[in-house]
Design a protein around this motif. Structure first.
Motif, PDB file in Angstrom:
ATOM      1  N   ARG A 193       0.732  -1.205  -0.080  1.00 41.63           N
ATOM      2  CA  ARG A 193       0.004  -0.023   0.007  1.00 41.63           C
ATOM      3  C   ARG A 193       0.776   1.094   0.036  1.00 41.63           C
ATOM      4  NH1 ARG A 193      -2.491  -3.577   3.506  1.00 41.63           N
ATOM      5  NH2 ARG A 193      -4.729  -4.016   3.138  1.00 41.63           N
ATOM      6  N   ASP A 194       0.430   2.253  -0.706  1.00 40.10           N
ATOM      7  CA  ASP A 194       1.116   3.678  -0.782  1.00 40.10           C
ATOM      8  C   ASP A 194      -0.094   4.529  -0.249  1.00 40.10           C
ATOM      9  OD1 ASP A 194       2.090   6.123  -0.893  1.00 40.10           O
ATOM     10  OD2 ASP A 194       2.864   5.785  -3.185  1.00 40.10           O
ATOM     11  N   ARG A 195      -0.562   4.581   0.897  1.00 40.85           N
ATOM     12  CA  ARG A 195      -1.561   5.582   1.343  1.00 40.85           C
ATOM     13  C   ARG A 195      -1.529   6.995   0.843  1.00 40.85           C
ATOM     14  NH1 ARG A 195      -4.926   2.078   4.112  1.00 40.85           N
ATOM     15  NH2 ARG A 195      -3.931   0.391   5.182  1.00 40.85           N
ATOM     16  N   ASN A 196      -0.390   7.445   0.949  1.00 40.54           N
ATOM     17  CA  ASN A 196      -0.296   8.769   0.636  1.00 40.54           C
ATOM     18  C   ASN A 196      -0.816   9.306  -0.745  1.00 40.54           C
ATOM     19  OD1 ASN A 196       0.751   9.531   3.076  1.00 40.54           O
ATOM     20  ND2 ASN A 196       2.910   9.115   2.331  1.00 40.54           N
ATOM     21  N   ASN A 197      -0.383   8.195  -1.795  1.00 40.55           N
ATOM     22  CA  ASN A 197      -0.510   8.274  -3.207  1.00 40.55           C
ATOM     23  C   ASN A 197      -2.054   7.397  -3.649  1.00 40.55           C
ATOM     24  OD1 ASN A 197       1.375  10.091  -3.943  1.00 40.55           O
ATOM     25  ND2 ASN A 197       2.926   8.253  -3.629  1.00 40.55           N
ATOM     26  N   ARG A 198      -2.738   7.017  -2.528  1.00 38.67           N
ATOM     27  CA  ARG A 198      -4.051   6.399  -2.578  1.00 38.67           C
ATOM     28  C   ARG A 198      -3.792   5.065  -3.840  1.00 38.67           C
ATOM     29  NH1 ARG A 198      -8.411   8.107  -0.411  1.00 38.67           N
ATOM     30  NH2 ARG A 198      -9.631   7.156  -1.732  1.00 38.67           N
ATOM     31  N   LYS A 199      -2.577   4.386  -3.483  1.00 40.77           N
ATOM     32  CA  LYS A 199      -2.420   3.297  -4.501  1.00 40.77           C
ATOM     33  C   LYS A 199      -2.143   1.822  -3.710  1.00 40.77           C
ATOM     34  CE  LYS A 199      -0.286   5.835  -8.282  1.00 40.77           C
ATOM     35  NZ  LYS A 199       1.237   6.159  -9.133  1.00 40.77           N
ATOM     36  N   ILE A 200      -2.471   0.697  -4.389  1.00 39.53           N
ATOM     37  CA  ILE A 200      -2.271  -0.571  -4.081  1.00 39.53           C
ATOM     38  C   ILE A 200      -1.953  -1.351  -4.994  1.00 39.53           C
ATOM     39  CG2 ILE A 200      -4.786  -1.189  -4.214  1.00 39.53           C
ATOM     40  CD1 ILE A 200      -4.724  -2.717  -1.715  1.00 39.53           C
ATOM     41  N   TRP A 201      -0.736  -2.405  -4.420  1.00 42.13           N
ATOM     42  CA  TRP A 201      -0.435  -3.491  -5.546  1.00 42.13           C
ATOM     43  C   TRP A 201      -0.341  -4.849  -5.024  1.00 42.13           C
ATOM     44  CZ3 TRP A 201       2.405   1.302  -4.434  1.00 42.13           C
ATOM     45  CH2 TRP A 201       2.474   2.253  -5.519  1.00 42.13           C
ATOM     46  N   LEU A 202      -0.532  -5.804  -5.680  1.00 48.02           N
ATOM     47  CA  LEU A 202      -0.479  -7.088  -5.432  1.00 48.02           C
ATOM     48  C   LEU A 202       0.784  -7.657  -6.019  1.00 48.02           C
ATOM     49  CD1 LEU A 202      -4.005  -8.302  -6.044  1.00 48.02           C
ATOM     50  CD2 LEU A 202      -3.119  -7.654  -4.201  1.00 48.02           C
ATOM     51  N   SER A 203       1.428  -8.395  -5.402  1.00 50.59           N
ATOM     52  CA  SER A 203       2.634  -9.003  -5.828  1.00 50.59           C
ATOM     53  C   SER A 203       2.736 -10.667  -5.623  1.00 50.59           C
ATOM     54  CB  SER A 203       3.962  -8.446  -4.976  1.00 50.59           C
ATOM     55  OG  SER A 203       5.143  -9.071  -4.946  1.00 50.59           O
ATOM     56  N   GLN A 204       3.682 -11.409  -6.288  1.00 46.60           N
ATOM     57  CA  GLN A 204       4.027 -12.699  -5.908  1.00 46.60           C
ATOM     58  C   GLN A 204       5.299 -12.939  -5.847  1.00 46.60           C
ATOM     59  OE1 GLN A 204       0.944 -14.096  -8.916  1.00 46.60           O
ATOM     60  NE2 GLN A 204       0.575 -15.569  -7.706  1.00 46.60           N
ATOM     61  N   LYS A 205       6.013 -12.132  -5.323  1.00 49.16           N
ATOM     62  CA  LYS A 205       7.667 -12.158  -5.539  1.00 49.16           C
ATOM     63  C   LYS A 205       7.834 -13.583  -4.821  1.00 49.16           C
ATOM     64  CE  LYS A 205      11.485  -9.670  -3.739  1.00 49.16           C
ATOM     65  NZ  LYS A 205      12.096  -8.579  -2.974  1.00 49.16           N
ATOM     66  N   ASN A 206       7.435 -13.721  -3.586  1.00 56.17           N
ATOM     67  CA  ASN A 206       7.765 -15.048  -2.830  1.00 56.17           C
ATOM     68  C   ASN A 206       7.653 -16.279  -3.430  1.00 56.17           C
ATOM     69  OD1 ASN A 206       8.918 -13.546  -0.821  1.00 56.17           O
ATOM     70  ND2 ASN A 206       7.112 -13.557   0.321  1.00 56.17           N
ATOM     71  N   TYR A 207       6.264 -16.151  -4.194  1.00 55.88           N
ATOM     72  CA  TYR A 207       5.718 -17.253  -4.851  1.00 55.88           C
ATOM     73  C   TYR A 207       6.601 -17.590  -6.172  1.00 55.88           C
ATOM     74  CZ  TYR A 207       2.746 -20.127  -8.200  1.00 55.88           C
ATOM     75  OH  TYR A 207       2.285 -20.924  -8.961  1.00 55.88           O
ATOM     76  N   LEU A 208       7.001 -16.532  -7.003  1.00 56.81           N
ATOM     77  CA  LEU A 208       7.736 -16.796  -8.299  1.00 56.81           C
ATOM     78  C   LEU A 208       9.132 -17.148  -7.717  1.00 56.81           C
ATOM     79  CD1 LEU A 208       6.858 -13.529  -9.816  1.00 56.81           C
ATOM     80  CD2 LEU A 208       6.128 -15.574 -10.370  1.00 56.81           C
ATOM     81  N   LYS A 209       9.722 -16.894  -6.690  1.00 57.66           N
ATOM     82  CA  LYS A 209      11.148 -17.221  -6.213  1.00 57.66           C
ATOM     83  C   LYS A 209      11.056 -18.748  -5.876  1.00 57.66           C
ATOM     84  CE  LYS A 209      13.221 -12.806  -4.747  1.00 57.66           C
ATOM     85  NZ  LYS A 209      13.933 -11.872  -3.710  1.00 57.66           N
ATOM     86  N   LYS A 210      10.056 -19.204  -5.326  1.00 60.60           N
ATOM     87  CA  LYS A 210       9.756 -20.506  -5.112  1.00 60.60           C
ATOM     88  C   LYS A 210       9.640 -21.411  -6.159  1.00 60.60           C
ATOM     89  CE  LYS A 210       6.505 -23.500  -2.518  1.00 60.60           C
ATOM     90  NZ  LYS A 210       5.416 -23.624  -1.653  1.00 60.60           N
ATOM     91  N   ILE A 211       9.049 -20.832  -7.333  1.00 63.98           N
ATOM     92  CA  ILE A 211       8.764 -21.514  -8.556  1.00 63.98           C
ATOM     93  C   ILE A 211      10.117 -21.727  -9.346  1.00 63.98           C
ATOM     94  CG2 ILE A 211       8.106 -21.427 -11.120  1.00 63.98           C
ATOM     95  CD1 ILE A 211       5.715 -19.942 -10.022  1.00 63.98           C
ATOM     96  N   LEU A 212      10.834 -20.794  -9.177  1.00 67.90           N
ATOM     97  CA  LEU A 212      12.537 -20.700  -9.706  1.00 67.90           C
ATOM     98  C   LEU A 212      13.260 -21.575  -9.119  1.00 67.90           C
ATOM     99  CD1 LEU A 212      13.188 -17.028 -10.333  1.00 67.90           C
ATOM    100  CD2 LEU A 212      12.480 -18.599 -12.168  1.00 67.90           C
TER     101      LEU A 212
END
Length: 257
Positions: free
Chosen positions: A17-36
């Motif tokens: 979350r970036d509450r100051n700019n009112r933005k939200i992201w979804l990430s699968q960083k850990n999942y992708l590293k697990k796949i690799l």
């Protein structure tokens, strides 16, 4: 019940979350590293695009004899494609086109198909930090189109349906939406949308695909022409060069976290 505070993970996806700019992201960083790690690609050399320009796979690359089929049976092709597909569906539209291509050969993959899957993983290796929150789809159409114009026209209808669903969802959450701007790079498809009497070219098209005409006519959707060079959907439909791919990716909302 216990209040654990703001959610930071859901279904294996990290929430940023970036509450100051009112933005939200979804990430699968850990999942992708697990796949690799699972497919021993954690130390592979990264590349800038999932597939090269003008890249082609075909059924002629499938195993043609028992020895080749036995060799490919040792390759975890279906498992690798399935793992990439989950990431594609949840947070990574930038690999949608590439995963769609390699998934067509799940029944009888060949060596070239497996090389393409590993190339996608090499791309993931260098971009595991990117995240987004948006709606998209990349797939083969379920009906036969007799021309590129018809294919674009049918795709416009599907895009309208999704956009209107999101509009109504946001309104239920208290965010009133205005007319939806939608873009198409096919002038001939736009002509069919705006000319309901153009029967000679459209009388064989299924009635449900004329929905786009209705929503444009009643003002719910504003369908506009966009130049092909500025079409963000290209990243979902075909391999493109690295510069345009990176521009498309960032313009779609994918950013490093």
């Amino acid at each position: 019940m216990e209040d654990l505070g703001p959610a930071n993970k859901i279904l294996g996806m990290q929430i940023h979350r970036d509450r100051n700019n009112r933005k939200i992201w979804l990430s699968q960083k850990n999942y992708l590293k697990k796949i690799l790690r699972r497919f021993n690609m954690q130390d592979c050399k990264s590349i800038s695009t999932p597939l090269p320009v003008n890249f082609k796979l075909s059924s002629s690359m499938c195993p043609s004899n028992e020895a080749e089929r036995k060799e490919m049976s040792r390759v975890p092709y279906a498992s690798a494609v399935g793992s990439l597909m989950f990431a594609m569906i949840c947070t990574r539209p930038d690999i949608a086109q590439a995963v769609g291509v390699v998934s067509r050969y799940m029944a009888n993959p060949g060596g070239e198909h497996w090389i393409a899957v590993k190339r996608i993983m090499r791309y993931i290796r260098g971009t595991s930090d990117v995240a987004l929150s948006v709606s998209w789809v990349s797939k083969l159409q379920t009906v036969v189109a007799l021309s590129t114009t018809e294919a674009e026209y049918m795709a416009a209808t599907q895009a309208c349906k999704e956009a209107i669903w999101i509009q109504r969802l946001l309104e239920e959450l208290g965010h009133k939406q205005q007319k939806i701007p939608m873009f198409c790079d096919s002038q001939s498809a736009l002509h069919i949308v705006r000319n309901p009497t153009f029967h000679s070219r459209t009388k064989h098209i299924g009635v449900q695909y004329h929905f786009v005409r209705e929503v444009v006519e009643d003002g719910s959707v504003d369908l506009q022409k966009i130049h092909t060079k500025e079409n963000l959907a290209d990243v979902l439909t075909k391999p493109i060069n690295a510069d345009k791919f990176i521009w498309n990716r960032s313009s779609c909302g994918l950013a490093e976290t």
